[in-house]
Design a protein around this motif. Sequence first.
Motif, PDB file in Angstrom:
ATOM      1  N   LYS A 175       0.827  -1.216   0.000  1.00  0.00           N
ATOM      2  CA  LYS A 175       0.000   0.000   0.000  1.00  0.00           C
ATOM      3  C   LYS A 175       0.853   1.254   0.000  1.00  0.00           C
ATOM      4  O   LYS A 175       1.972   1.274   0.496  1.00  0.00           O
ATOM      5  N   ARG A 176       0.268   2.340  -0.516  1.00  0.00           N
ATOM      6  CA  ARG A 176       0.972   3.620  -0.522  1.00  0.00           C
ATOM      7  C   ARG A 176       0.844   4.285   0.845  1.00  0.00           C
ATOM      8  O   ARG A 176      -0.074   3.994   1.609  1.00  0.00           O
ATOM      9  N   VAL A 177       1.781   5.216   1.079  1.00  0.00           N
ATOM     10  CA  VAL A 177       1.851   5.881   2.383  1.00  0.00           C
ATOM     11  C   VAL A 177       0.496   6.491   2.767  1.00  0.00           C
ATOM     12  O   VAL A 177       0.007   6.300   3.884  1.00  0.00           O
ATOM     13  N   GLN A 178      -0.120   7.217   1.840  1.00  0.00           N
ATOM     14  CA  GLN A 178      -1.376   7.899   2.169  1.00  0.00           C
ATOM     15  C   GLN A 178      -2.487   6.922   2.505  1.00  0.00           C
ATOM     16  O   GLN A 178      -3.296   7.171   3.397  1.00  0.00           O
ATOM     17  N   ALA A 179      -2.505   5.793   1.792  1.00  0.00           N
ATOM     18  CA  ALA A 179      -3.543   4.790   2.056  1.00  0.00           C
ATOM     19  C   ALA A 179      -3.343   4.206   3.451  1.00  0.00           C
ATOM     20  O   ALA A 179      -4.316   3.916   4.162  1.00  0.00           O
ATOM     21  N   ILE A 180      -2.099   4.056   3.845  1.00  0.00           N
ATOM     22  CA  ILE A 180      -1.802   3.494   5.168  1.00  0.00           C
ATOM     23  C   ILE A 180      -2.231   4.483   6.260  1.00  0.00           C
ATOM     24  O   ILE A 180      -2.811   4.101   7.276  1.00  0.00           O
ATOM     25  N   VAL A 181      -1.999   5.770   6.017  1.00  0.00           N
ATOM     26  CA  VAL A 181      -2.473   6.795   6.967  1.00  0.00           C
ATOM     27  C   VAL A 181      -3.996   6.740   7.054  1.00  0.00           C
ATOM     28  O   VAL A 181      -4.569   6.760   8.147  1.00  0.00           O
ATOM     29  N   LYS A 182      -4.639   6.625   5.906  1.00  0.00           N
ATOM     30  CA  LYS A 182      -6.116   6.552   5.886  1.00  0.00           C
ATOM     31  C   LYS A 182      -6.637   5.345   6.640  1.00  0.00           C
ATOM     32  O   LYS A 182      -7.688   5.405   7.276  1.00  0.00           O
ATOM     33  N   ASP A 183      -5.883   4.250   6.570  1.00  0.00           N
ATOM     34  CA  ASP A 183      -6.267   3.043   7.311  1.00  0.00           C
ATOM     35  C   ASP A 183      -6.152   3.234   8.816  1.00  0.00           C
ATOM     36  O   ASP A 183      -6.657   2.426   9.587  1.00  0.00           O
ATOM     37  N   LEU A 222      -0.504  21.454  12.821  1.00  0.00           N
ATOM     38  CA  LEU A 222      -1.537  20.496  13.255  1.00  0.00           C
ATOM     39  C   LEU A 222      -2.535  20.235  12.130  1.00  0.00           C
ATOM     40  O   LEU A 222      -2.928  19.087  11.885  1.00  0.00           O
ATOM     41  N   GLU A 223      -2.910  21.291  11.414  1.00  0.00           N
ATOM     42  CA  GLU A 223      -3.860  21.126  10.305  1.00  0.00           C
ATOM     43  C   GLU A 223      -3.296  20.171   9.246  1.00  0.00           C
ATOM     44  O   GLU A 223      -4.024  19.367   8.680  1.00  0.00           O
ATOM     45  N   LEU A 224      -1.975  20.270   9.028  1.00  0.00           N
ATOM     46  CA  LEU A 224      -1.359  19.389   8.029  1.00  0.00           C
ATOM     47  C   LEU A 224      -1.489  17.923   8.400  1.00  0.00           C
ATOM     48  O   LEU A 224      -1.595  17.059   7.531  1.00  0.00           O
ATOM     49  N   GLY A 225      -1.473  17.663   9.711  1.00  0.00           N
ATOM     50  CA  GLY A 225      -1.633  16.279  10.168  1.00  0.00           C
ATOM     51  C   GLY A 225      -2.982  15.699   9.768  1.00  0.00           C
ATOM     52  O   GLY A 225      -3.146  14.479   9.715  1.00  0.00           O
ATOM     53  N   ALA A 226      -3.938  16.583   9.493  1.00  0.00           N
ATOM     54  CA  ALA A 226      -5.297  16.128   9.156  1.00  0.00           C
ATOM     55  C   ALA A 226      -5.572  16.258   7.665  1.00  0.00           C
ATOM     56  O   ALA A 226      -6.728  16.235   7.242  1.00  0.00           O
ATOM     57  N   PHE A 227      -4.510  16.357   6.840  1.00  0.00           N
ATOM     58  CA  PHE A 227      -4.744  16.749   5.442  1.00  0.00           C
ATOM     59  C   PHE A 227      -5.541  15.739   4.624  1.00  0.00           C
ATOM     60  O   PHE A 227      -6.115  16.077   3.601  1.00  0.00           O
ATOM     61  N   LEU A 228      -5.622  14.503   5.090  1.00  0.00           N
ATOM     62  CA  LEU A 228      -6.403  13.511   4.344  1.00  0.00           C
ATOM     63  C   LEU A 228      -7.859  13.452   4.793  1.00  0.00           C
ATOM     64  O   LEU A 228      -8.661  12.726   4.232  1.00  0.00           O
ATOM     65  N   ARG A 229      -8.182  14.228   5.841  1.00  0.00           N
ATOM     66  CA  ARG A 229      -9.541  14.152   6.390  1.00  0.00           C
ATOM     67  C   ARG A 229     -10.440  15.241   5.814  1.00  0.00           C
ATOM     68  O   ARG A 229      -9.963  16.298   5.427  1.00  0.00           O
ATOM     69  N   LYS A 230     -11.730  14.946   5.783  1.00  0.00           N
ATOM     70  CA  LYS A 230     -12.658  15.956   5.262  1.00  0.00           C
ATOM     71  C   LYS A 230     -13.684  16.377   6.306  1.00  0.00           C
ATOM     72  O   LYS A 230     -14.448  17.301   6.097  1.00  0.00           O
ATOM     73  N   ASP A 231     -13.701  15.683   7.437  1.00  0.00           N
ATOM     74  CA  ASP A 231     -14.692  15.967   8.479  1.00  0.00           C
ATOM     75  C   ASP A 231     -14.262  17.186   9.298  1.00  0.00           C
ATOM     76  O   ASP A 231     -13.638  17.055  10.350  1.00  0.00           O
ATOM     77  N   LYS A 232     -14.631  18.347   8.792  1.00  0.00           N
ATOM     78  CA  LYS A 232     -14.174  19.611   9.403  1.00  0.00           C
ATOM     79  C   LYS A 232     -14.448  19.682  10.899  1.00  0.00           C
ATOM     80  O   LYS A 232     -13.593  20.111  11.669  1.00  0.00           O
TER      81      LYS A 232
END
Length: 235
Positions: free
Chosen positions: A68-76, A97-107
Amino acid sequence: MLKVDNINVYYGAIHALKGVSLEVNAGEIVTLIGANGAGKSTLLKTLSGLTRPKSGNIEYEGNSIVKKRVQAIVKDGISHVPEGRRVFPTMSVTENLELGAFLRKDKKGIQKDMEHVFELFPRLYERRKQLAGTLSGGEQQMLAIGRGLMAKPKLLLLDEPSMGLAPLLVKQIFNIIEMINQEGTTILLVEQNANMALSIANRAYVIETGKVVLSGDAKELQTSELVREAYLGGA
Ligand code: ATP
């Protein structure tokens, strides 16, 4: 939760991980201890997809993540707090801190988690508008952990959070690691500060030149002769 099965990792001709197997169960704090260059950071990088194993498997929540790619692993749900803090120095605490949540959309969730990070680290709230590069070493470590939490991980990989910090700060950071775990996050902690790590962990693995040489209950390892001699400064 996590099952590492016989992984081999190379850097060119250097065989950095030699058939490493280990397990982390949901809810645990597991620590990986060992000397400089033993392969601890390499293991965390392999788990988060930054380094690829030549052979072996990594299963997370029942699925192989080895390709898996890095981003997919973070998403998991696996978040990696690298060695040496690595905050973005010219960005503010809040922006880091905001960057840590860059894959999330739940504001709303992101906002809630940011408030929670500020509860865990009141110091970061005080300095929220300050550029990360102007923080002290301990504050940068807090920020690195906070940024890791902003990904809302189920499994948090921490690489030497105590490195370079004064004893009082080390104690503070370890207390917070315990709190994060009590709130339900599973933790894999890499440490050279074996005593502190063993005192908060459930289980531990000792790694030497790329191999797991010992593993077991953390409290038992803390009293084992071999560990005491090699990693806890003798008797
Ligand atoms: P430290 O606490 O010093 O980071 P460590 O136990 O985390 O130690 P690793 O950083 O995983 O150890 O290194 C394991 C081995 O792989 C060492 O021999 C190291 O020199 C080598 N190594 C690590 N990164 C690289 C790289 N990018 N290129 C080549 N060799 C590397």
